[in-house]
Motif scaffolding. Structure first.
Motif, PDB file in Angstrom:
ATOM      1  N   PRO A 163       0.801  -1.234   0.000  1.00  0.00           N
ATOM      2  CA  PRO A 163       0.000   0.000   0.000  1.00  0.00           C
ATOM      3  C   PRO A 163       0.827   1.274   0.000  1.00  0.00           C
ATOM      4  CG  PRO A 163      -0.207  -1.203   2.098  1.00  0.00           C
ATOM      5  CD  PRO A 163       0.463  -2.108   1.131  1.00  0.00           C
ATOM      6  N   GLU A 164       1.961   1.276   0.668  1.00  0.00           N
ATOM      7  CA  GLU A 164       2.717   2.531   0.823  1.00  0.00           C
ATOM      8  C   GLU A 164       3.880   2.656  -0.149  1.00  0.00           C
ATOM      9  OE1 GLU A 164       1.332   4.835   2.909  1.00  0.00           O
ATOM     10  OE2 GLU A 164      -0.182   3.281   3.161  1.00  0.00           O
ATOM     11  N   GLY A 165       3.841   1.897  -1.245  1.00  0.00           N
ATOM     12  CA  GLY A 165       4.926   2.007  -2.232  1.00  0.00           C
ATOM     13  C   GLY A 165       5.892   0.843  -2.127  1.00  0.00           C
ATOM     14  N   GLY A 185      -1.594  -2.386   7.277  1.00  0.00           N
ATOM     15  CA  GLY A 185      -2.728  -3.296   7.106  1.00  0.00           C
ATOM     16  C   GLY A 185      -3.914  -2.636   6.435  1.00  0.00           C
ATOM     17  N   GLN A 186      -3.710  -1.386   6.015  1.00  0.00           N
ATOM     18  CA  GLN A 186      -4.842  -0.553   5.584  1.00  0.00           C
ATOM     19  C   GLN A 186      -5.775  -1.184   4.560  1.00  0.00           C
ATOM     20  OE1 GLN A 186      -3.949   3.392   4.009  1.00  0.00           O
ATOM     21  NE2 GLN A 186      -5.672   3.053   2.638  1.00  0.00           N
ATOM     22  N   LEU A 187      -5.203  -1.779   3.511  1.00  0.00           N
ATOM     23  CA  LEU A 187      -6.075  -2.276   2.432  1.00  0.00           C
ATOM     24  C   LEU A 187      -7.016  -3.350   2.975  1.00  0.00           C
ATOM     25  CD1 LEU A 187      -3.582  -2.398  -0.580  1.00  0.00           C
ATOM     26  CD2 LEU A 187      -4.829  -0.456   0.392  1.00  0.00           C
ATOM     27  N   PHE A 206       6.422  -3.218   9.004  1.00  0.00           N
ATOM     28  CA  PHE A 206       7.836  -3.342   8.618  1.00  0.00           C
ATOM     29  C   PHE A 206       8.146  -2.425   7.456  1.00  0.00           C
ATOM     30  CE2 PHE A 206       6.054  -7.130  10.418  1.00  0.00           C
ATOM     31  CZ  PHE A 206       6.975  -7.493  11.398  1.00  0.00           C
ATOM     32  N   ARG A 207       9.216  -1.670   7.596  1.00  0.00           N
ATOM     33  CA  ARG A 207       9.639  -0.788   6.504  1.00  0.00           C
ATOM     34  C   ARG A 207      11.155  -0.877   6.357  1.00  0.00           C
ATOM     35  NH1 ARG A 207       5.365   3.764   6.294  1.00  0.00           N
ATOM     36  NH2 ARG A 207       3.543   2.453   6.690  1.00  0.00           N
ATOM     37  N   ALA A 208      11.579  -1.345   5.204  1.00  0.00           N
ATOM     38  CA  ALA A 208      13.018  -1.452   4.952  1.00  0.00           C
ATOM     39  C   ALA A 208      13.543  -0.087   4.507  1.00  0.00           C
ATOM     40  CB  ALA A 208      13.272  -2.514   3.896  1.00  0.00           C
ATOM     41  N   ILE A 223      -1.451   1.631  14.755  1.00  0.00           N
ATOM     42  CA  ILE A 223      -2.892   1.495  14.999  1.00  0.00           C
ATOM     43  C   ILE A 223      -3.573   2.051  13.755  1.00  0.00           C
ATOM     44  CG2 ILE A 223      -4.822   2.358  16.395  1.00  0.00           C
ATOM     45  CD1 ILE A 223      -1.493   2.434  18.034  1.00  0.00           C
ATOM     46  N   GLU A 224      -4.391   1.236  13.105  1.00  0.00           N
ATOM     47  CA  GLU A 224      -5.019   1.671  11.853  1.00  0.00           C
ATOM     48  C   GLU A 224      -6.538   1.528  11.900  1.00  0.00           C
ATOM     49  OE1 GLU A 224      -2.498   1.349   8.082  1.00  0.00           O
ATOM     50  OE2 GLU A 224      -2.042  -0.519   9.116  1.00  0.00           O
ATOM     51  N   PRO A 225      -7.230   2.615  12.256  1.00  0.00           N
ATOM     52  CA  PRO A 225      -8.694   2.622  12.204  1.00  0.00           C
ATOM     53  C   PRO A 225      -9.175   2.886  10.780  1.00  0.00           C
ATOM     54  CG  PRO A 225      -7.821   4.115  13.871  1.00  0.00           C
ATOM     55  CD  PRO A 225      -6.718   3.806  12.934  1.00  0.00           C
ATOM     56  N   GLY A 354       7.524  15.489  14.943  1.00  0.00           N
ATOM     57  CA  GLY A 354       7.192  15.095  13.572  1.00  0.00           C
ATOM     58  C   GLY A 354       5.854  14.400  13.431  1.00  0.00           C
ATOM     59  N   GLU A 355       5.698  13.757  12.289  1.00  0.00           N
ATOM     60  CA  GLU A 355       4.418  13.131  11.922  1.00  0.00           C
ATOM     61  C   GLU A 355       4.119  11.930  12.816  1.00  0.00           C
ATOM     62  OE1 GLU A 355       4.421  11.509   7.894  1.00  0.00           O
ATOM     63  OE2 GLU A 355       2.873  10.095   8.538  1.00  0.00           O
ATOM     64  N   ILE A 356       2.958  11.956  13.446  1.00  0.00           N
ATOM     65  CA  ILE A 356       2.548  10.772  14.221  1.00  0.00           C
ATOM     66  C   ILE A 356       1.376  10.044  13.567  1.00  0.00           C
ATOM     67  CG2 ILE A 356       3.500  11.385  16.466  1.00  0.00           C
ATOM     68  CD1 ILE A 356       0.712  12.403  17.277  1.00  0.00           C
TER      69      ILE A 356
HETATM   70  O1  4AD Z   1       2.096   7.678   7.005  1.00  0.00           O
HETATM   71  P1  4AD Z   1       2.139   6.188   6.977  1.00  0.00           P
HETATM   72  O2  4AD Z   1       3.108   5.541   6.066  1.00  0.00           O
HETATM   73  O3  4AD Z   1       0.640   5.752   6.642  1.00  0.00           O
HETATM   74  C1  4AD Z   1       0.195   4.495   6.392  1.00  0.00           C
HETATM   75  O4  4AD Z   1       0.843   3.475   6.475  1.00  0.00           O
HETATM   76  C2  4AD Z   1      -1.280   4.436   6.093  1.00  0.00           C
HETATM   77  N1  4AD Z   1      -1.568   3.210   5.364  1.00  0.00           N
HETATM   78  C3  4AD Z   1      -2.063   4.540   7.364  1.00  0.00           C
HETATM   79  C4  4AD Z   1      -3.542   4.461   7.158  1.00  0.00           C
HETATM   80  O5  4AD Z   1      -4.110   5.400   6.612  1.00  0.00           O
HETATM   81  N2  4AD Z   1      -4.164   3.378   7.564  1.00  0.00           N
HETATM   82  O6  4AD Z   1       2.401   5.637   8.445  1.00  0.00           O
HETATM   83  C5  4AD Z   1       1.517   5.976   9.484  1.00  0.00           C
HETATM   84  C6  4AD Z   1       2.306   6.360  10.723  1.00  0.00           C
HETATM   85  C7  4AD Z   1       3.198   7.592  10.568  1.00  0.00           C
HETATM   86  O7  4AD Z   1       2.477   8.773  10.752  1.00  0.00           O
HETATM   87  C8  4AD Z   1       4.207   7.368  11.679  1.00  0.00           C
HETATM   88  O8  4AD Z   1       3.667   7.749  12.928  1.00  0.00           O
HETATM   89  C9  4AD Z   1       4.373   5.875  11.671  1.00  0.00           C
HETATM   90  O9  4AD Z   1       3.228   5.324  11.084  1.00  0.00           O
HETATM   91  N3  4AD Z   1       5.564   5.478  10.933  1.00  0.00           N
HETATM   92  C10 4AD Z   1       6.731   5.107  11.499  1.00  0.00           C
HETATM   93  N4  4AD Z   1       7.101   5.016  12.790  1.00  0.00           N
HETATM   94  C11 4AD Z   1       8.361   4.597  13.058  1.00  0.00           C
HETATM   95  N5  4AD Z   1       9.262   4.264  12.125  1.00  0.00           N
HETATM   96  C12 4AD Z   1       8.932   4.348  10.794  1.00  0.00           C
HETATM   97  N6  4AD Z   1       9.813   3.986   9.863  1.00  0.00           N
HETATM   98  C13 4AD Z   1       7.611   4.788  10.446  1.00  0.00           C
HETATM   99  N7  4AD Z   1       6.957   4.965   9.281  1.00  0.00           N
HETATM  100  C14 4AD Z   1       5.717   5.392   9.601  1.00  0.00           C
END
Ligand code: 4AD
Ligand code: MG
Length: 432
Positions: A163-165, A185-187, A206-208, A223-225, A354-356
């Protein structure tokens, strides 16, 4: 003798009890020994007075080394000099297991050394406080979503979708196929929302990512609502209520941990005031340019200095709305009157954290999504189940993802996300 936990001391004042504990620290003179004890629930002081106990008990106390495990017996008393408020007047000590040359001493250690000893570092009072706050945020998350009629749904960890690329996927073999560890898990949560209305997930992600910043983990919890029949404005209200609830819950239930971390509670209180401010991406770019940032153009993603500057312009967490389509994932709903932006928002925490949260309204149109999937170089077959959601009673829906560790880092007021998870996975670290 009743065996109790340190945290329950206040219920046992004046009683003689036994506690299983470790020696976190010790000071002693010829006449008295002060043991700093911890049992996992809390830290407090044990006092051994030579003239009041058998000689061998005092000798045992004097010889205790750091992290020796013991059973102590004694009377619980109030101790107005300590933050915790209680102590134990020890009358007997039974050594359970000795500890010699414990590597983490009260002196300063470098972060690499502490990270190499994370399995032991977790015992320290600061790390203990951070994990208490993490635990409270987890508890409050379930409370918030249960109170608001969300159903917890667990998406898979092994998936075929991205989903995220596709740039930061962990690939693994799935028998004779390729699979990825979930980056969101969004999709699947979108499918769940069509079945249960309002849902949330809470799981590892997990993000590489080759990022080595104080905000990035390789493995983190999200947490994904996801909410059916819900537009972005309503989703933003859920987000601000949720985050304010988390802060309030930590204020209510983690006062001691906040004190250990010297977190300013008055500052935290301002983060419970609703609503949170909102600023569009366009206006955020303007704001930055007006304030001397010439390293950013419309269309760029924000770096951490940009996010920090925007956050510092407000008192509370701030939503940045409607980013350029080109820098956001394929599933976001296009803006009704603008080609170039999508209906989304990131929540930026105050104080440079930053972004939460990242979230959006989701595209509902089958043909639009199919085109997006192709444009993003994704495999159409892999997403055919996702497209089905737009074939059979598609509805407006919105959702978001909150990063647990970034939220813990911010509310705790600590410097680095690596201390907000028990065993961090970082770019150069998978040990211990
Ligand atoms: O902005 P992100 O990538 O959004 C999603 O994955 C959407 N699919 C969410 C959704 O709409 N259901 O990631 C969401 C949040 C970010 O704002 C950040 O808080 C956290 O996940 N995050 C990380 N936290 C720690 N380490 C990383 N590498 C992170 N990447 C994202
Ligand atoms: Mg994001």
């Amino acid at each position: 003798m009743e065996q109790i936990q340190i945290i329950d001391s206040k219920k046992h004042v004046g009683e003689t009890v036994t506690i299983g504990a470790w020696v976190a620290n010790k000071r002693s003179s010829g006449k008295i020994a002060f043991l700093q004890l911890r049992d996992g629930t809390a830290f407090f002081q044990g006092v051994v007075v030579k003239s009041e106990v058998p000689e061998e008990v005092f000798q045992t106390a004097k010889n205790l080394s750091q992290e020796t495990s013991i059973l102590v017996t004694g009377e619980i008393r109030e101790d107005s000099r300590s933050k915790f408020g209680y102590e134990i007047g020890i009358t007997n000590i039974e050594v359970v297991s000795e500890s010699h040359d414990y590597p983490i001493t009260p002196k300063e250690h470098g972060t690499d050394f502490l990270m190499d000893h994370r399995h032991l570092w977790l015992r320290s009072s600061r790390q203990h406080a951070v994990m208490q706050i993490r635990n409270e945020i987890i508890r409050a998350t379930y409370e918030f979503f249960n109170n608001n009629q969300f159903v917890k749904i667990d998406p898979p960890i092994l998936t075929g979708s991205a989903p995220e690329g596709t740039t930061d996927l962990f690939e693994t073999n799935y028998f004779d196929q390729k699979a990825y560890l979930s980056q969101s898990g969004q999709l699947y949560m979108e499918a769940a929302a069509m079945a249960f209305g309002k849902v949330f997930s809470f799981g590892p992600t997990f993000r590489a990512e080759k990022s080595k910043t104080r905000r990035h983990l390789i493995e983190f919890w999200m947490i994904e609502p996801e909410m059916a029949f819900t537009h972005q404005e309503q989703s933003l209200e859920v987000q601000e209520q949720y985050v304010a609830f988390l802060v309030q819950s930590v204020l209510d239930n983690c006062e001691y941990a906040l004190d250990v971390l010297e977190r300013d509670k008055e500052v935290l209180k301002t983060y419970t005031k609703l609503p949170f401010p909102r600023i569009t991406y366009d206006d955020a770019i303007e704001l930055l340019k007006k304030n001397g940032f010439d390293d950013i153009e419309w269309g760029d993603d924000f770096g951490s200095p940009h996010e920090t500057f925007i956050a510092n312009s407000f008192e509370q967490p701030v939503f940045i709305l409607n980013y350029p389509k080109a820098i956001k994932p394929f599933y976001m709903k296009p803006h009704p009157t603008r080609e170039d932006v999508v209906i989304c928002a990131d929540m930026i925490a105050p104080e440079g954290y930053g972004e939460i949260i990242g979230g959006s309204e989701r595209a509902t149109d089958y043909d639009f999504l199919l085109e997006q999937i192709k444009n993003h170089g994704l495999d159409e077959k892999e997403y055919s189940w996702y497209l089905d959601l737009r074939k059979y009673g598609s509805v407006p829906h919105s959702g978001f993802g909150l990063g647990l560790e970034r939220t813990v880092t911010w509310i705790s007021g600590i410097d680095h996300v690596r201390e907000a998870i028990p065993f961090p996975r970082l770019l150069n670290r998978i040990y211990p």
